[in-house]
Design a protein around this motif. Structure first.
Motif, PDB file in Angstrom:
ATOM      1  N   LEU A 182       0.849  -1.193   0.000  1.00 27.21           N
ATOM      2  CA  LEU A 182       0.000   0.000   0.000  1.00 27.21           C
ATOM      3  C   LEU A 182       0.882   1.239   0.000  1.00 27.21           C
ATOM      4  CD1 LEU A 182      -1.860  -2.300   1.033  1.00 27.21           C
ATOM      5  CD2 LEU A 182      -3.024  -0.590   2.386  1.00 27.21           C
ATOM      6  N   HIS A 183       0.782   2.050  -1.041  1.00 24.23           N
ATOM      7  CA  HIS A 183       1.620   3.230  -1.205  1.00 24.23           C
ATOM      8  C   HIS A 183       1.195   4.382  -0.301  1.00 24.23           C
ATOM      9  CE1 HIS A 183      -1.461   5.360  -3.527  1.00 24.23           C
ATOM     10  NE2 HIS A 183      -1.617   4.272  -4.269  1.00 24.23           N
ATOM     11  N   GLY A 184       2.059   5.381  -0.262  1.00 20.11           N
ATOM     12  CA  GLY A 184       1.791   6.591   0.516  1.00 20.11           C
ATOM     13  C   GLY A 184       0.817   7.511  -0.193  1.00 20.11           C
ATOM     14  N   GLY A 185       0.665   8.678   0.364  1.00 19.12           N
ATOM     15  CA  GLY A 185      -0.245   9.661  -0.222  1.00 19.12           C
ATOM     16  C   GLY A 185      -1.116  10.295   0.826  1.00 19.12           C
ATOM     17  N   ASN A 242       3.370   1.916   3.329  1.00 21.47           N
ATOM     18  CA  ASN A 242       4.346   2.998   3.375  1.00 21.47           C
ATOM     19  C   ASN A 242       3.628   4.316   3.652  1.00 21.47           C
ATOM     20  OD1 ASN A 242       6.792   4.459   2.963  1.00 21.47           O
ATOM     21  ND2 ASN A 242       6.123   4.932   0.907  1.00 21.47           N
ATOM     22  N   SER A 243       4.016   5.009   4.729  1.00 27.83           N
ATOM     23  CA  SER A 243       3.467   6.306   5.094  1.00 27.83           C
ATOM     24  C   SER A 243       1.938   6.227   5.210  1.00 27.83           C
ATOM     25  CB  SER A 243       3.925   7.368   4.089  1.00 27.83           C
ATOM     26  OG  SER A 243       3.591   8.655   4.525  1.00 27.83           O
ATOM     27  N   TRP A 244       1.209   6.916   4.325  1.00 25.04           N
ATOM     28  CA  TRP A 244      -0.258   6.853   4.338  1.00 25.04           C
ATOM     29  C   TRP A 244      -0.732   5.402   4.259  1.00 25.04           C
ATOM     30  CZ3 TRP A 244      -5.068   8.473   4.954  1.00 25.04           C
ATOM     31  CH2 TRP A 244      -6.091   7.947   4.172  1.00 25.04           C
ATOM     32  N   GLY A 245      -0.035   4.592   3.462  1.00 30.66           N
ATOM     33  CA  GLY A 245      -0.369   3.177   3.350  1.00 30.66           C
ATOM     34  C   GLY A 245      -0.248   2.452   4.684  1.00 30.66           C
ATOM     35  N   ILE A 255      -2.455  -0.844   8.828  1.00 30.06           N
ATOM     36  CA  ILE A 255      -2.521  -1.233  10.234  1.00 30.06           C
ATOM     37  C   ILE A 255      -3.965  -1.280  10.731  1.00 30.06           C
ATOM     38  CG2 ILE A 255      -2.278   0.994  11.433  1.00 30.06           C
ATOM     39  CD1 ILE A 255      -0.052  -0.494  13.113  1.00 30.06           C
ATOM     40  N   GLN A 256      -4.799  -0.369  10.249  1.00 32.18           N
ATOM     41  CA  GLN A 256      -6.209  -0.388  10.670  1.00 32.18           C
ATOM     42  C   GLN A 256      -6.965  -1.561  10.041  1.00 32.18           C
ATOM     43  OE1 GLN A 256      -8.335   3.341  11.065  1.00 32.18           O
ATOM     44  NE2 GLN A 256      -6.400   4.445  11.023  1.00 32.18           N
ATOM     45  N   TYR A 314       2.122  -7.668   9.405  1.00 33.39           N
ATOM     46  CA  TYR A 314       2.077  -6.304   8.888  1.00 33.39           C
ATOM     47  C   TYR A 314       3.494  -5.754   8.896  1.00 33.39           C
ATOM     48  CZ  TYR A 314       2.013  -1.282   9.186  1.00 33.39           C
ATOM     49  OH  TYR A 314       2.300   0.030   8.977  1.00 33.39           O
ATOM     50  N   ILE A 315       3.894  -5.098   7.794  1.00 30.77           N
ATOM     51  CA  ILE A 315       5.209  -4.482   7.682  1.00 30.77           C
ATOM     52  C   ILE A 315       4.997  -2.997   7.434  1.00 30.77           C
ATOM     53  CG2 ILE A 315       7.392  -4.445   6.389  1.00 30.77           C
ATOM     54  CD1 ILE A 315       6.075  -7.397   5.436  1.00 30.77           C
ATOM     55  N   GLY A 316       5.530  -2.159   8.322  1.00 30.08           N
ATOM     56  CA  GLY A 316       5.369  -0.710   8.198  1.00 30.08           C
ATOM     57  C   GLY A 316       6.647  -0.041   7.721  1.00 30.08           C
ATOM     58  N   ILE A 317       6.515   0.858   6.760  1.00 31.12           N
ATOM     59  CA  ILE A 317       7.625   1.663   6.253  1.00 31.12           C
ATOM     60  C   ILE A 317       7.205   3.126   6.393  1.00 31.12           C
ATOM     61  CG2 ILE A 317       9.076   2.202   4.258  1.00 31.12           C
ATOM     62  CD1 ILE A 317       8.146  -0.502   3.082  1.00 31.12           C
ATOM     63  N   GLY A 318       8.051   3.937   6.994  1.00 29.28           N
ATOM     64  CA  GLY A 318       7.665   5.335   7.202  1.00 29.28           C
ATOM     65  C   GLY A 318       6.382   5.395   8.012  1.00 29.28           C
ATOM     66  N   GLN A 319       6.337   4.587   9.052  1.00 33.38           N
ATOM     67  CA  GLN A 319       5.129   4.387   9.854  1.00 33.38           C
ATOM     68  C   GLN A 319       4.583   5.702  10.401  1.00 33.38           C
ATOM     69  OE1 GLN A 319       3.461   1.345  10.619  1.00 33.38           O
ATOM     70  NE2 GLN A 319       1.967   2.829  11.313  1.00 33.38           N
TER      71      GLN A 319
END
Length: 185
Positions: free
Chosen positions: A53-56, A129-132, A137-138, A150-155
Motif C-alpha cells: 500500500l503506497h503513501g499519499g 508505506n506512510s499513508w499506506g 494497520i487499521q 504487517y510491515i510498516g515503512i515510514g510508519q
C-alpha cells in the motif's frame, strides 16, 4: 504539438523465470465499486502474497516499486495497488463523494479477499508505506485472521501531530524568509 511520454507504463515487464509458475500482470479490477489497478509480479504463484500500500493519499508508486521490488518477487507474489484516486486508478471525484479513511480500509479488505480467492490462500502479508501504513494497520486490526504479518515503512504514528509539526515548521520558515505570501496561505 508537444508530446510528453508518460512514466506510467501500460504494461509490466515479464518476470524472467523458468517454468510456467511466474506471474506478471497489470490489470484493472473493481474494488469498492470503482475501477482500480493492481500489478501482480512474482517468480512463483505458489509463494505467499505481499500486498503493498503506497503513501499519499494519491501518491502512486507503481513505476518505482516495480523496479525496487525485484528481489521480493523471488519469495513473494508482490501486489502493488494504485489506490482510488492515484496513478492509473485516478478518476475525478464528485463533490458528493464521501471518501474517508474507512473507504480505503474497506477497499483494502476487499482487495485482500479478492487476492485470497484468486490465489487460493488463507492469509497474506501486508506492507504499508506512510499513508499506506495508516490504512494497512487499521485493516489488520479489523481483520487480523487474514494476515500473516504487517510491515510498516515510514510508519505514521500520530497523523494529527505530524501535520501540526509540518505546518509549524513551514510557517516558521516563511517567517524567517519574510515570505508574506506563504505566511498568509
Amino acid at each position: 504539438m508537444k508530446i510528453i511520454k508518460s512514466i506510467f507504463k501500460g504494461t509490466t515487464p515479464n518476470v524472467l523465470e523458468q517454468g510456467n509458475e511466474s506471474i506478471s500482470i497489470l490489470e484493472e479490477v473493481i474494488i469498492g465499486g470503482i475501477n482500480q489497478y493492481i500489478c501482480i509480479r512474482g517468480k512463483n504463484i505458489n509463494n505467499p502474497i505481499l500486498l503493498f500500500l503506497h503513501g499519499g493519499p494519491g501518491d502512486a508508486m507503481l513505476p518505482v516499486m516495480t523496479g525496487i521490488n525485484k528481489d521480493l518477487e523471488d519469495d513473494f507474489i508482490v501486489v502493488n495497488w494504485e489506490q482510488r484516486g492515484a496513478g492509473k486508478s485516478y478518476y475525478p471525484f464528485k463533490e458528493s463523494d464521501e471518501i474517508g479513511i474507512d473507504t480505503f480500509i474497506s477497499d483494502t479488505y476487499e482487495l485482500t479477499k479478492l487476492l485470497l480467492k484468486r490465489f487460493d490462500k488463507e492469509k497474506i502479508y501486508i506492507m504499508g508505506n506512510s499513508w499506506g501504513s495508516v490504512i494497512a494497520i487499521q485493516t489488520v486490526q479489523q481483520s487480523p485472521k487474514l494476515y500473516y504479518a504487517y510491515i510498516g515503512i515510514g510508519q505514521v504514528v500520530n497523523m494529527k501531530e505530524n501535520e501540526q509539526i509540518s505546518y509549524d515548521y513551514t510557517l516558521e520558515q516563511a517567517v524567517l524568509r519574510n515570505d508574506k505570501n506563504a505566511e498568509k496561505n
